[in-house]
Design a protein around this motif. Structure first.
Motif, PDB file in Angstrom:
ATOM      1  N   ILE A 245      29.552 -25.550  13.163  1.00 17.34           N
ATOM      2  CA  ILE A 245      30.764 -26.336  13.416  1.00 17.34           C
ATOM      3  C   ILE A 245      30.272 -27.724  13.798  1.00 17.34           C
ATOM      4  CG2 ILE A 245      32.810 -26.611  14.871  1.00 17.34           C
ATOM      5  CD1 ILE A 245      32.684 -23.571  15.429  1.00 17.34           C
TER       6      ILE A 245
ATOM      7  N   PHE B  75      29.615 -29.006  17.469  1.00 19.67           N
ATOM      8  CA  PHE B  75      29.676 -27.950  18.482  1.00 19.67           C
ATOM      9  C   PHE B  75      28.477 -28.024  19.433  1.00 19.67           C
ATOM     10  CE2 PHE B  75      28.569 -23.695  20.011  1.00 19.67           C
ATOM     11  CZ  PHE B  75      29.752 -23.304  20.596  1.00 19.67           C
TER      12      PHE B  75
ATOM     13  N   GLU C 190      30.045 -18.145   9.222  1.00 22.46           N
ATOM     14  CA  GLU C 190      30.832 -19.301   8.763  1.00 22.46           C
ATOM     15  C   GLU C 190      30.103 -20.627   8.945  1.00 22.46           C
ATOM     16  OE1 GLU C 190      35.075 -19.440   9.518  1.00 22.46           O
ATOM     17  OE2 GLU C 190      34.990 -17.339  10.155  1.00 22.46           O
TER      18      GLU C 190
ATOM     19  N   PHE D 206      28.474 -16.156  21.857  1.00 20.36           N
ATOM     20  CA  PHE D 206      27.966 -17.441  22.341  1.00 20.36           C
ATOM     21  C   PHE D 206      27.140 -17.106  23.576  1.00 20.36           C
ATOM     22  CE2 PHE D 206      29.330 -21.636  24.583  1.00 20.36           C
ATOM     23  CZ  PHE D 206      28.091 -22.187  24.328  1.00 20.36           C
TER      24      PHE D 206
ATOM     25  N   ALA E 145      25.398 -20.151  19.383  1.00 21.73           N
ATOM     26  CA  ALA E 145      26.572 -19.336  19.069  1.00 21.73           C
ATOM     27  C   ALA E 145      26.628 -19.031  17.581  1.00 21.73           C
ATOM     28  CB  ALA E 145      27.849 -20.060  19.488  1.00 21.73           C
ATOM     29  N   ASP E 146      26.953 -17.761  17.262  1.00 16.56           N
ATOM     30  CA  ASP E 146      27.343 -17.448  15.883  1.00 16.56           C
ATOM     31  C   ASP E 146      28.834 -17.117  15.905  1.00 16.56           C
ATOM     32  OD1 ASP E 146      27.584 -14.837  16.797  1.00 16.56           O
ATOM     33  OD2 ASP E 146      25.835 -14.074  15.716  1.00 16.56           O
ATOM     34  N   ASP E 147      29.325 -16.419  14.897  1.00 13.14           N
ATOM     35  CA  ASP E 147      30.768 -16.157  14.833  1.00 13.14           C
ATOM     36  C   ASP E 147      31.214 -15.088  15.829  1.00 13.14           C
ATOM     37  OD1 ASP E 147      30.677 -17.954  12.790  1.00 13.14           O
ATOM     38  OD2 ASP E 147      30.800 -16.450  11.192  1.00 13.14           O
ATOM     39  N   HIS E 148      30.268 -14.372  16.430  1.00 11.86           N
ATOM     40  CA  HIS E 148      30.618 -13.245  17.304  1.00 11.86           C
ATOM     41  C   HIS E 148      30.223 -13.449  18.760  1.00 11.86           C
ATOM     42  CE1 HIS E 148      31.405 -11.151  13.576  1.00 11.86           C
ATOM     43  NE2 HIS E 148      30.224 -11.565  13.164  1.00 11.86           N
TER      44      HIS E 148
ATOM     45  N   THR F  23      39.279 -17.666  19.625  1.00 13.59           N
ATOM     46  CA  THR F  23      39.502 -18.373  18.361  1.00 13.59           C
ATOM     47  C   THR F  23      38.345 -19.335  18.057  1.00 13.59           C
ATOM     48  OG1 THR F  23      41.827 -18.340  18.986  1.00 13.59           O
ATOM     49  CG2 THR F  23      41.236 -19.746  17.114  1.00 13.59           C
ATOM     50  N   ARG F  24      37.935 -19.346  16.780  1.00 16.25           N
ATOM     51  CA  ARG F  24      36.846 -20.233  16.379  1.00 16.25           C
ATOM     52  C   ARG F  24      37.314 -21.690  16.431  1.00 16.25           C
ATOM     53  NH1 ARG F  24      32.117 -20.196  13.107  1.00 16.25           N
ATOM     54  NH2 ARG F  24      31.987 -22.058  11.838  1.00 16.25           N
ATOM     55  N   LEU F  25      36.520 -22.537  17.056  1.00 14.21           N
ATOM     56  CA  LEU F  25      36.856 -23.954  17.143  1.00 14.21           C
ATOM     57  C   LEU F  25      36.655 -24.621  15.783  1.00 14.21           C
ATOM     58  CD1 LEU F  25      35.000 -24.727  20.504  1.00 14.21           C
ATOM     59  CD2 LEU F  25      37.464 -24.403  20.188  1.00 14.21           C
ATOM     60  N   THR F  26      37.387 -25.689  15.539  1.00 10.68           N
ATOM     61  CA  THR F  26      37.197 -26.495  14.327  1.00 10.68           C
ATOM     62  C   THR F  26      36.451 -27.780  14.729  1.00 10.68           C
ATOM     63  OG1 THR F  26      39.218 -27.766  14.643  1.00 10.68           O
ATOM     64  CG2 THR F  26      39.425 -25.680  13.427  1.00 10.68           C
TER      65      THR F  26
END
Ligand code: PYL
Length: 269
Positions: A65, A68, A62, A113, A108-111, A2-5
């Motif tokens: 973050i 991050f 996206e 790290f 890291a990107d969305d896919h 899951t992507r962190l916020t």
């Protein structure tokens, strides 16, 4: 995973002391100890202290973050590394990191790290690093050996598959809950010695649990025993708030620190 916020990340930084204290209490090792044990069974010298590691923010998909890359650098700093966040993102950030003498670049990107190991020309992926680090923590918390121990593995995504391989290699009897038949068959076809079970059956037999599912809150306080130990690398946890309260430090749960520590050790060994 899951992507962190940004809120998750802020919470992680302020919770690192408590997380590492809990890890020491249940597993007998802090982040550095877990990372070193995960790269080699015998004591090994990994030059973490003073290693130069850069975290580069990545804007693709996206986007960044907030916090991050800073969180990655804070975790690396706890290991004794000299870690920093580049001022520039993306390719300019990589260029900056190299110009500043980085040995390893985290990004890291969305896919994906990864830790890009510039010294040895290797690329270290977060998913297997996280899986191996959490299996190492579970093994230490379980008394130092998983040989013959029944471990309930929830989920066969990228982290779950890597965890299954490591658990099997440590001699654990791995029982798997995976509703996706294709994922289950793929794991069985490559020869992974795992036993498909349903959740209730697995919970009745296993006091060691590896949660690699993206779903949260489906294991309640009544499902855990005083012997239950849970390794939970992702967000949200499969364990309800009341189950987590019952487990205390036996609920090993933090979505970034163990993976980052193992990535650093793998890059520098
Ligand atoms: C790698 C983490 C662990 C848990 N979830 C994963 C995640 O959030 N991945 C997305 C990371 C995007 C980072 C963003 C940045 O700020 O550089 N591109």
């Amino acid at each position: 995973m899951t992507r962190l916020t940004p809120e998750d990340v802020g919470g992680l930084i302020s919770n690192l002391d408590a997380f590492e204290a809990g890890l020491r209490e249940i597993a007998g090792f802090g982040l550095r100890g877990i990372a070193l044990r995960s790269v080699a069974r015998a004591p090994v010298c990994v030059p973490l202290i003073g290693a130069r590691l850069a975290a580069v923010p990545i804007t693709s998909g996206e986007g960044i973050i907030s916090g991050f890359a800073d969180c990655v650098a804070v975790i690396l700093g706890r290991l004794g590394c000299e870690a920093w966040v580049t001022a520039q993102p993306d390719v300019r950030g990589i260029q900056e990191a190299v110009a500043q003498g980085a040995d390893v670049v985290f990004m890291a990107d969305d896919h994906r790290f990864i830790a890009l190991d510039l010294v040895h020309g290797r690329c270290i992926d977060d998913d297997p690093a996280t899986a191996d680090g959490y299996v190492t923590a579970l093994e230490a918390a379980a008394g130092g050996s998983l040989l013959g121990r029944h471990v309930l593995l929830l989920g066969l995504g990228p982290v779950g598959r890597a965890a299954a391989r490591r658990l099997v290699s440590y001699g654990a009897a791995v029982e798997v809950v995976e509703p996706d038949e294709a994922r289950l068959q793929a794991a069985l076809e490559v020869g992974l010695k795992i036993q498909p079970v349903d959740l209730a059956e697995g919970l009745s037999r296993c006091d060691l649990i590896f949660d690699a599912t993206p779903e949260g809150g489906f294991i309640d306080a009544g499902d855990v025993t005083p012997l239950t130990i849970a390794a939970v690398p992702g967000l949200p946890s499969a364990f309800t708030a009341s189950a987590q309260a019952v487990l205390g430090s036996r609920h090993i749960h933090e979505p970034l620190a163990i993976g980052v520590a193992v990535m650093a050790a793998r890059a520098l060994v």
